[in-house]
Design a protein around this motif. Sequence first.
Motif, PDB file in Angstrom:
ATOM      1  N   GLU A   1       4.848   0.754   8.505  1.00  0.00           N
ATOM      2  CA  GLU A   1       4.995   1.502   7.260  1.00  0.00           C
ATOM      3  C   GLU A   1       6.219   2.402   7.340  1.00  0.00           C
ATOM      4  O   GLU A   1       6.582   2.880   8.416  1.00  0.00           O
ATOM      5  CB  GLU A   1       3.742   2.317   6.950  1.00  0.00           C
ATOM      6  CG  GLU A   1       3.407   3.386   7.934  1.00  0.00           C
ATOM      7  CD  GLU A   1       2.109   4.121   7.575  1.00  0.00           C
ATOM      8  OE1 GLU A   1       1.312   3.632   6.763  1.00  0.00           O
ATOM      9  OE2 GLU A   1       1.916   5.199   8.137  1.00  0.00           O
ATOM     10  N   THR A   2       6.842   2.609   6.208  1.00  0.00           N
ATOM     11  CA  THR A   2       7.931   3.571   6.132  1.00  0.00           C
ATOM     12  C   THR A   2       7.334   4.894   5.663  1.00  0.00           C
ATOM     13  O   THR A   2       6.363   4.917   4.917  1.00  0.00           O
ATOM     14  CB  THR A   2       9.036   3.114   5.164  1.00  0.00           C
ATOM     15  OG1 THR A   2       8.464   2.928   3.869  1.00  0.00           O
ATOM     16  CG2 THR A   2       9.671   1.824   5.631  1.00  0.00           C
TER      17      THR A   2
ATOM     18  N   ASP B   1       3.085  -4.859   9.536  1.00  0.00           N
ATOM     19  CA  ASP B   1       2.123  -3.768   9.687  1.00  0.00           C
ATOM     20  C   ASP B   1       2.834  -2.423   9.759  1.00  0.00           C
ATOM     21  O   ASP B   1       2.182  -1.384   9.847  1.00  0.00           O
ATOM     22  CB  ASP B   1       1.297  -3.968  10.965  1.00  0.00           C
ATOM     23  CG  ASP B   1       0.380  -5.168  10.862  1.00  0.00           C
ATOM     24  OD1 ASP B   1      -0.007  -5.537   9.735  1.00  0.00           O
ATOM     25  OD2 ASP B   1       0.046  -5.745  11.914  1.00  0.00           O
TER      26      ASP B   1
ATOM     27  N   ARG C   1       3.755   7.361   2.428  1.00  0.00           N
ATOM     28  CA  ARG C   1       3.697   6.241   3.364  1.00  0.00           C
ATOM     29  C   ARG C   1       3.641   4.951   2.566  1.00  0.00           C
ATOM     30  O   ARG C   1       2.826   4.819   1.650  1.00  0.00           O
ATOM     31  CB  ARG C   1       2.465   6.342   4.255  1.00  0.00           C
ATOM     32  CG  ARG C   1       2.460   7.551   5.152  1.00  0.00           C
ATOM     33  CD  ARG C   1       1.181   7.580   6.006  1.00  0.00           C
ATOM     34  NE  ARG C   1       1.159   8.733   6.876  1.00  0.00           N
ATOM     35  CZ  ARG C   1       1.738   8.784   8.068  1.00  0.00           C
ATOM     36  NH1 ARG C   1       2.378   7.730   8.540  1.00  0.00           N
ATOM     37  NH2 ARG C   1       1.686   9.878   8.789  1.00  0.00           N
ATOM     38  N   VAL C   2       4.524   4.019   2.930  1.00  0.00           N
ATOM     39  CA  VAL C   2       4.589   2.743   2.210  1.00  0.00           C
ATOM     40  C   VAL C   2       4.548   1.597   3.217  1.00  0.00           C
ATOM     41  O   VAL C   2       5.325   1.573   4.176  1.00  0.00           O
ATOM     42  CB  VAL C   2       5.882   2.639   1.365  1.00  0.00           C
ATOM     43  CG1 VAL C   2       5.934   1.314   0.625  1.00  0.00           C
ATOM     44  CG2 VAL C   2       5.984   3.812   0.393  1.00  0.00           C
ATOM     45  N   ARG C   3       3.625   0.680   2.999  1.00  0.00           N
ATOM     46  CA  ARG C   3       3.561  -0.551   3.786  1.00  0.00           C
ATOM     47  C   ARG C   3       3.727  -1.695   2.811  1.00  0.00           C
ATOM     48  O   ARG C   3       3.006  -1.815   1.833  1.00  0.00           O
ATOM     49  CB  ARG C   3       2.214  -0.657   4.495  1.00  0.00           C
ATOM     50  CG  ARG C   3       2.084  -1.925   5.296  1.00  0.00           C
ATOM     51  CD  ARG C   3       0.758  -1.992   6.006  1.00  0.00           C
ATOM     52  NE  ARG C   3       0.479  -3.348   6.400  1.00  0.00           N
ATOM     53  CZ  ARG C   3      -0.674  -3.761   6.859  1.00  0.00           C
ATOM     54  NH1 ARG C   3      -1.677  -2.918   6.976  1.00  0.00           N
ATOM     55  NH2 ARG C   3      -0.849  -5.017   7.197  1.00  0.00           N
ATOM     56  N   ARG C   4       4.720  -2.542   3.071  1.00  0.00           N
ATOM     57  CA  ARG C   4       4.969  -3.644   2.138  1.00  0.00           C
ATOM     58  C   ARG C   4       5.336  -4.906   2.897  1.00  0.00           C
ATOM     59  O   ARG C   4       5.812  -4.851   4.034  1.00  0.00           O
ATOM     60  CB  ARG C   4       6.044  -3.276   1.131  1.00  0.00           C
ATOM     61  CG  ARG C   4       7.380  -2.905   1.710  1.00  0.00           C
ATOM     62  CD  ARG C   4       8.467  -2.740   0.640  1.00  0.00           C
ATOM     63  NE  ARG C   4       8.296  -1.606  -0.213  1.00  0.00           N
ATOM     64  CZ  ARG C   4       8.986  -0.493  -0.135  1.00  0.00           C
ATOM     65  NH1 ARG C   4       9.903  -0.344   0.777  1.00  0.00           N
ATOM     66  NH2 ARG C   4       8.776   0.477  -0.977  1.00  0.00           N
TER      67      ARG C   4
ATOM     68  N   ARG D   1       0.864  -1.175   0.000  1.00  0.00           N
ATOM     69  CA  ARG D   1       0.000   0.000   0.000  1.00  0.00           C
ATOM     70  C   ARG D   1       0.898   1.221   0.000  1.00  0.00           C
ATOM     71  O   ARG D   1       1.785   1.368   0.831  1.00  0.00           O
ATOM     72  CB  ARG D   1      -0.931   0.073   1.203  1.00  0.00           C
ATOM     73  CG  ARG D   1      -1.918   1.223   1.009  1.00  0.00           C
ATOM     74  CD  ARG D   1      -2.384   2.021   2.186  1.00  0.00           C
ATOM     75  NE  ARG D   1      -1.783   1.879   3.468  1.00  0.00           N
ATOM     76  CZ  ARG D   1      -0.959   2.777   4.006  1.00  0.00           C
ATOM     77  NH1 ARG D   1      -0.578   3.844   3.336  1.00  0.00           N
ATOM     78  NH2 ARG D   1      -0.491   2.611   5.222  1.00  0.00           N
TER      79      ARG D   1
END
Length: 196
Positions: free
Chosen positions: A142-143, A140, A133-136, A119
Amino acid sequence: CAYFQLDHPFWWKKELSGGPIVEQATHFCDLARYIGGEIRTESLRADSVKADDPSGLGRLTKVPEAVRENEIPESERIPRTPHAQWRFASGALGMLTHGVTLHHKKYESSLEAWADGLRIRLEEPYWPECRLRVRRGDTDVETVEDFGSDDPYWTEDEVFINAVRTGDTSQIRSPYHDAVKTYALSWAIRRASERS
């Protein structure tokens, strides 16, 4: 968008400004195409809350007096909340919602992309608080990337002016032939939302 200080009468007449999708959200149409690829326009569906919506949801309480919206024919008033959805050529789904609903000054905007295990959310691209914001993967957590004091409009203008001065177009992300496709998409969304 925050409409309270949009006191330019032309902006409130969709035949003059093009309406909020063409005049404002076209930047998000461009980003959607840049990230997601071409859009299958035959899949496009749109609707909107219009100024004269029978539910009363199209009535705004803080329209600046200078606009004199009551003098604008209802058929020429901008829609309040256009919404569109489509399918990209890749098969992915896309959607866009623009709301002329907020009071005061600050616009709120974001762009999200979702995929299996991913996401990405670009928040507040118009403001100094712009962040990505990155969630990979299997977490859970995010960076968050902060763009500091970068003003995207200034950067965009700077790149364009440099290209005109030097002839080096390598930093331009959407050349004219591509921008025309985004413009056509913006108008397709507007027209589809007016038919509903």
